[in-house]
Design an enzyme around this catalytic site. Structure first.
Site, PDB file in Angstrom:
ATOM      1  N   THR A 110       0.828  -1.216   0.000  1.00  0.00           N
ATOM      2  CA  THR A 110       0.000   0.000   0.000  1.00  0.00           C
ATOM      3  C   THR A 110       0.861   1.265   0.000  1.00  0.00           C
ATOM      4  O   THR A 110       0.339   2.365  -0.123  1.00  0.00           O
ATOM      5  CB  THR A 110      -0.919   0.037   1.235  1.00  0.00           C
TER       6      THR A 110
ATOM      7  N   ASP B  64       8.717  -8.640   1.833  1.00  0.00           N
ATOM      8  CA  ASP B  64       7.409  -8.950   2.404  1.00  0.00           C
ATOM      9  C   ASP B  64       7.671  -9.559   3.772  1.00  0.00           C
ATOM     10  O   ASP B  64       8.137 -10.696   3.871  1.00  0.00           O
ATOM     11  CB  ASP B  64       6.653  -9.932   1.506  1.00  0.00           C
TER      12      ASP B  64
ATOM     13  N   LYS C 242      -2.314 -11.337   7.976  1.00  0.00           N
ATOM     14  CA  LYS C 242      -0.989 -11.967   7.921  1.00  0.00           C
ATOM     15  C   LYS C 242       0.106 -11.030   8.418  1.00  0.00           C
ATOM     16  O   LYS C 242       1.015 -11.442   9.130  1.00  0.00           O
ATOM     17  CB  LYS C 242      -0.661 -12.401   6.480  1.00  0.00           C
TER      18      LYS C 242
ATOM     19  N   ALA D  38       3.308  -0.282  16.071  1.00  0.00           N
ATOM     20  CA  ALA D  38       2.283   0.697  15.691  1.00  0.00           C
ATOM     21  C   ALA D  38       0.926   0.024  15.827  1.00  0.00           C
ATOM     22  O   ALA D  38       0.507  -0.720  14.959  1.00  0.00           O
ATOM     23  CB  ALA D  38       2.497   1.152  14.257  1.00  0.00           C
TER      24      ALA D  38
ATOM     25  N   TYR E 172      -8.697  -5.851  10.540  1.00  0.00           N
ATOM     26  CA  TYR E 172      -7.689  -4.869  10.950  1.00  0.00           C
ATOM     27  C   TYR E 172      -7.623  -4.789  12.479  1.00  0.00           C
ATOM     28  O   TYR E 172      -6.558  -4.916  13.086  1.00  0.00           O
ATOM     29  CB  TYR E 172      -8.050  -3.509  10.358  1.00  0.00           C
TER      30      TYR E 172
ATOM     31  N   ARG F 275      -9.653   7.459   3.396  1.00  0.00           N
ATOM     32  CA  ARG F 275      -9.789   8.095   4.710  1.00  0.00           C
ATOM     33  C   ARG F 275     -10.456   9.462   4.508  1.00  0.00           C
ATOM     34  O   ARG F 275     -10.409  10.037   3.416  1.00  0.00           O
ATOM     35  CB  ARG F 275      -8.426   8.226   5.378  1.00  0.00           C
TER      36      ARG F 275
HETATM   37  P1  NAD Z   1       0.427   2.947   4.799  1.00  0.00           P
HETATM   38  O1  NAD Z   1      -0.435   1.977   4.069  1.00  0.00           O
HETATM   39  O2  NAD Z   1       0.747   4.232   4.138  1.00  0.00           O
HETATM   40  O3  NAD Z   1       1.790   2.255   5.207  1.00  0.00           O
HETATM   41  C1  NAD Z   1       1.908   0.887   5.515  1.00  0.00           C
HETATM   42  C2  NAD Z   1       3.127   0.344   4.813  1.00  0.00           C
HETATM   43  O4  NAD Z   1       3.270  -1.046   5.133  1.00  0.00           O
HETATM   44  C3  NAD Z   1       3.032   0.426   3.291  1.00  0.00           C
HETATM   45  O5  NAD Z   1       4.172   1.060   2.757  1.00  0.00           O
HETATM   46  C4  NAD Z   1       2.921  -1.015   2.849  1.00  0.00           C
HETATM   47  O6  NAD Z   1       3.459  -1.260   1.569  1.00  0.00           O
HETATM   48  C5  NAD Z   1       3.686  -1.725   3.961  1.00  0.00           C
HETATM   49  N1  NAD Z   1       3.345  -3.145   4.093  1.00  0.00           N
HETATM   50  C6  NAD Z   1       2.112  -3.706   4.193  1.00  0.00           C
HETATM   51  N2  NAD Z   1       2.210  -5.040   4.280  1.00  0.00           N
HETATM   52  C7  NAD Z   1       3.541  -5.332   4.253  1.00  0.00           C
HETATM   53  C8  NAD Z   1       4.279  -6.537   4.309  1.00  0.00           C
HETATM   54  N3  NAD Z   1       3.689  -7.732   4.398  1.00  0.00           N
HETATM   55  N4  NAD Z   1       5.642  -6.464   4.265  1.00  0.00           N
HETATM   56  C9  NAD Z   1       6.274  -5.266   4.168  1.00  0.00           C
HETATM   57  N5  NAD Z   1       5.614  -4.104   4.094  1.00  0.00           N
HETATM   58  C10 NAD Z   1       4.261  -4.135   4.129  1.00  0.00           C
HETATM   59  O7  NAD Z   1      -0.273   3.200   6.208  1.00  0.00           O
HETATM   60  P2  NAD Z   1       0.100   4.256   7.349  1.00  0.00           P
HETATM   61  O8  NAD Z   1      -1.042   5.166   7.505  1.00  0.00           O
HETATM   62  O9  NAD Z   1       1.453   4.804   7.134  1.00  0.00           O
HETATM   63  O10 NAD Z   1       0.114   3.308   8.631  1.00  0.00           O
HETATM   64  C11 NAD Z   1       1.336   2.791   9.137  1.00  0.00           C
HETATM   65  C12 NAD Z   1       1.087   2.021  10.423  1.00  0.00           C
HETATM   66  O11 NAD Z   1       0.501   2.863  11.400  1.00  0.00           O
HETATM   67  C13 NAD Z   1       0.140   0.839  10.236  1.00  0.00           C
HETATM   68  O12 NAD Z   1       0.595  -0.249  11.012  1.00  0.00           O
HETATM   69  C14 NAD Z   1      -1.167   1.361  10.774  1.00  0.00           C
HETATM   70  O13 NAD Z   1      -1.962   0.327  11.274  1.00  0.00           O
HETATM   71  C15 NAD Z   1      -0.702   2.306  11.871  1.00  0.00           C
HETATM   72  N6  NAD Z   1      -1.716   3.353  12.120  1.00  0.00           N
HETATM   73  C16 NAD Z   1      -1.873   4.384  11.243  1.00  0.00           C
HETATM   74  C17 NAD Z   1      -2.835   5.354  11.510  1.00  0.00           C
HETATM   75  C18 NAD Z   1      -3.035   6.541  10.605  1.00  0.00           C
HETATM   76  O14 NAD Z   1      -3.870   7.402  10.908  1.00  0.00           O
HETATM   77  N7  NAD Z   1      -2.329   6.679   9.506  1.00  0.00           N
HETATM   78  C19 NAD Z   1      -3.648   5.248  12.646  1.00  0.00           C
HETATM   79  C20 NAD Z   1      -3.467   4.159  13.479  1.00  0.00           C
HETATM   80  C21 NAD Z   1      -2.471   3.227  13.226  1.00  0.00           C
END
Ligand code: NAD
Length: 311
Positions: free
Chosen positions: A35, A56, A91, A114, A145, A186
């Site tokens: 993502t 991954d 996963k 996180a 989630y 979002r």
């Molecule tokens: P995002 O989707 O921009 O970033 C997530 C990243 O994880 C992406 O770059 C994606 O490619 C990578 N990823 C996913 N599955 C993977 C895998 N199997 N192996 C390696 N990389 C993988 O999302 P974000 O908003 O930056 O969120 C980042 C973290 O913060 C997440 O864990 C999310 O749950 C947590 N979080 C974010 C928010 C928010 O408001 N943005 C709120 C609560 C929690």
């Protein structure tokens, strides 16, 4: 000092990589680009001490050399993403967290998970303190989630108790800022891109449900303080300024200077009706609180979307 950031090419991960480098650490970003995108890190590639490795993390995590900190941020995070990627989300929360914890254990590193305010589900306690166990529907569509993160928290605590890994859990509330994707589903990216394009602004339900939004710089500062403390958490990091979703849409429209009409669309299943962090613990134990005001933060995010959409 050397830090590993899983999900480093995502919205939050890219800001963390930048901050860690600015603070003088070496940084290894691991990302599958599920993502996120390498574009989010393009400005850091080539900088001394920075490395981006396509991995991954549900398959394996291997980083040669010493590691002092592991920041585990890999996971689809927007509702559109995790509803389209339910198995990948489960996963990465389970196997991915297991592998990231394994890395921290092997290297003797501090591990920071996180987690999310979604662990509180549709809360029956308001505002939400860390001591509240939440109200999550495990079999609803969002369960993929919410439960992945609840499992990841439990696994983190098991590694702490069983293997003595130095762990921390941050429960992040809705964050906004540069490098969000306009179409990630979002509220703020949707409202900003709709208002900038002059399209109707789509508000879910009657818009009376509430959210509390935090600007990314404030979040990163809170995470850095937690990382450098010896606190285990969970610790809420969010901005307690709570607004209705309708008010948020109206404010985005006003700040964009748009005359888009606001239209109402069905609310997603299990959409939380209220959301507000209790940040007493972060204030007391980390001396942290948000400093970017509601309107100021929105202005900064809107400016970024304006430029991004022009590009
Ligand atoms: P995002 O989707 O921009 O970033 C997530 C990243 O994880 C992406 O770059 C994606 O490619 C990578 N990823 C996913 N599955 C993977 C895998 N199997 N192996 C390696 N990389 C993988 O999302 P974000 O908003 O930056 O969120 C980042 C973290 O913060 C997440 O864990 C999310 O749950 C947590 N979080 C974010 C928010 C928010 O408001 N943005 C709120 C609560 C929690």
């Amino acid at each position: 000092m050397r830090a590993v950031v899983t999900g480093g090419a995502g919205f939050l991960g890219s800001h963390l990589c930048e901050r860690l480098l600015d603070d003088g650490l070496e940084v290894v970003a691991l990302d599958s680009f599920l993502t996120g995108s390498p574009e989010n890190l393009a400005h850091l590639v080539g900088r001394d001490g920075f490395k981006l490795v396509k991995t991954d993390i549900t398959e394996y995590v291997h980083v040669p050399g010493p590691v002092d900190q592991v920041l585990h941020f890999a996971s689809p995070a927007s509702p559109i993403d995790y509803l389209q990627l339910p198995i990948e989300t489960l996963k990465v929360g389970s196997a991915g967290t297991l592998h990231a914890l394994g890395l921290a254990k092997e290297k003797g590193a501090r591990f920071l998970l996180a987690s999310t305010s979604e662990t509180y589900g549709d809360p029956q306690v308001h505002p939400q303190p860390e001591t509240y166990w939440g109200h999550v529907n495990p079999v609803g569509p969002r369960g993929v989630y919410d439960e992945a993160k609840r499992y990841a928290e439990a696994l983190t605590m098991a590694y702490r108790r069983t293997h003595g890994v130095d762990t921390a859990i941050v429960r992040i509330f809705n964050t906004h800022g540069p490098r969000m994707r306009p179409n990630d589903g979002r509220a703020i990216p949707a409202f900003a891109s709709q208002a900038l394009a002059g399209d109707p602004i789509t508000v879910a339900g009657d818009g009376s449900q509430t959210r509390s939004i935090i600007y990314v710089d404030d979040l990163v500062e809170g995470i850095m303080r937690l990382l450098r403390s010896d606190l285990e958490g969970p610790v809420n990091i969010g901005n307690p300024h709570e607004v209705s979703v309708l008010h948020l849409a109206e404010e985005v429209r006003r700040l964009v200077g748009s005359d888009s009409e606001i239209v109402f669309v069905p609310r997603p299943v299990d959409d939380p009706s209220v959301r507000q962090p209790d940040i007493a613990l972060a204030r007391r134990a980390l001396g942290w609180e948000p400093t970017v005001g509601f309107e100021d933060g929105l202005q900064r995010t809107i400016s970024w979307f304006r430029e991004a959409l022009q590009r």
